[in-house]
Design a protein around this motif. Structure first.
Motif, PDB file in Angstrom:
ATOM      1  N   PRO A   1       4.771 -13.969  -0.909  1.00  0.00           N
ATOM      2  CA  PRO A   1       4.264 -13.652   0.374  1.00  0.00           C
ATOM      3  C   PRO A   1       4.834 -14.348   1.703  1.00  0.00           C
ATOM      4  O   PRO A   1       4.280 -13.530   2.295  1.00  0.00           O
ATOM      5  CB  PRO A   1       2.571 -13.344  -0.346  1.00  0.00           C
TER       6      PRO A   1
ATOM      7  N   ALA B   1       2.545  -5.331  -5.418  1.00  0.00           N
ATOM      8  CA  ALA B   1       4.257  -4.812  -4.905  1.00  0.00           C
ATOM      9  C   ALA B   1       3.785  -5.547  -3.106  1.00  0.00           C
ATOM     10  O   ALA B   1       4.757  -6.163  -3.038  1.00  0.00           O
ATOM     11  CB  ALA B   1       4.716  -3.794  -4.694  1.00  0.00           C
ATOM     12  N   ALA B   2       2.942  -5.238  -3.034  1.00  0.00           N
ATOM     13  CA  ALA B   2       2.952  -6.249  -1.906  1.00  0.00           C
ATOM     14  C   ALA B   2       2.835  -7.436  -1.508  1.00  0.00           C
ATOM     15  O   ALA B   2       3.726  -8.510  -0.727  1.00  0.00           O
ATOM     16  CB  ALA B   2       1.653  -6.262  -0.959  1.00  0.00           C
TER      17      ALA B   2
ATOM     18  N   ALA C   1      -0.094  -1.307  -6.602  1.00  0.00           N
ATOM     19  CA  ALA C   1       0.136  -1.989  -4.849  1.00  0.00           C
ATOM     20  C   ALA C   1      -0.286  -3.406  -4.333  1.00  0.00           C
ATOM     21  O   ALA C   1       0.538  -3.636  -3.646  1.00  0.00           O
ATOM     22  CB  ALA C   1      -0.412  -0.566  -4.496  1.00  0.00           C
TER      23      ALA C   1
ATOM     24  N   SER D   1      -0.344  -9.789   1.667  1.00  0.00           N
ATOM     25  CA  SER D   1       0.667 -10.957   1.974  1.00  0.00           C
ATOM     26  C   SER D   1       0.444 -12.423   2.575  1.00  0.00           C
ATOM     27  O   SER D   1      -0.093 -13.303   1.813  1.00  0.00           O
ATOM     28  CB  SER D   1       1.754 -10.071   1.625  1.00  0.00           C
TER      29      SER D   1
ATOM     30  N   ASP E   1      -2.561  -2.518   3.284  1.00  0.00           N
ATOM     31  CA  ASP E   1      -1.225  -2.797   4.667  1.00  0.00           C
ATOM     32  C   ASP E   1      -0.605  -3.848   3.584  1.00  0.00           C
ATOM     33  O   ASP E   1      -1.242  -4.839   3.611  1.00  0.00           O
ATOM     34  CB  ASP E   1      -1.710  -2.832   5.735  1.00  0.00           C
ATOM     35  N   PRO E   2       0.724  -3.442   2.981  1.00  0.00           N
ATOM     36  CA  PRO E   2       1.180  -4.796   2.709  1.00  0.00           C
ATOM     37  C   PRO E   2       1.826  -6.159   3.328  1.00  0.00           C
ATOM     38  O   PRO E   2       1.637  -6.942   2.743  1.00  0.00           O
ATOM     39  CB  PRO E   2       3.005  -4.368   2.399  1.00  0.00           C
TER      40      PRO E   2
END
Length: 150
Positions: A45, A39-40, A36, A135, A130-131
């Motif tokens: 970023p 991926a986030a 996760a 990031s 929370d992505p």
């Protein structure tokens, strides 16, 4: 225990195009949390921050070895990891490593932010992740690491 040495200078500063290339050390005993976070953050970023390498660790011992080896610009520690949580590990790293890279801790809930303060973490993001927050935190820490080196 880690030795009180510098954790290595930033692996990559900024490129001619103004992109900060960074290496991230990621700790969680849960592979789904590690997935996760990766991926986030993604490869970029932020427009000016590129993650060129991820080093994943599933144990606190592996984190300590990786930190002793150096070369990581940003560290992400899962506060919910077991048997060694990322909050206590963060405090240990901050107290034992000279010029410790900036650390993002992932807490179990927003109300645990005070624990992140105790841990000496530079940034905190609560679960569920929370992505955008992940990031943004990684990008902010990458910029601060590069600025401190310059």
């Amino acid at each position: 225990m880690t030795s009180p040495h510098a954790a290595g200078s930033p692996a990559q500063a900024s490129s001619p195009e103004g992109v900060h290339r960074v290496s991230v050390l990621l700790y969680s005993d849960d592979i789904t949390v590690r997935d996760a976070v990766r991926a986030a953050a993604g490869r970029r970023p932020a427009r000016d921050v590129e993650v060129v390498a991820w080093r994943e660790c599933a144990t606190a011992e592996a984190v300590i070895e990786a930190m002793d080896a150096g070369g990581h610009d940003v560290v992400v520690l899962d506060g919910e990891a077991t048997p060694v949580g990322g909050l206590g590990l963060c405090r240990q790293l901050k107290n034992e490593i000279f010029r410790c890279p900036p650390i993002l801790v992932l807490t179990g809930r927003p109300q645990d932010a005070w624990l992140a303060g105790w841990s000496l973490a530079d940034e905190v993001v609560p679960h569920p992740l929370d992505p955008i927050a992940v990031s943004d935190a990684i990008a902010s820490l990458a910029r601060s690491r590069v600025a401190a080196a310059g």
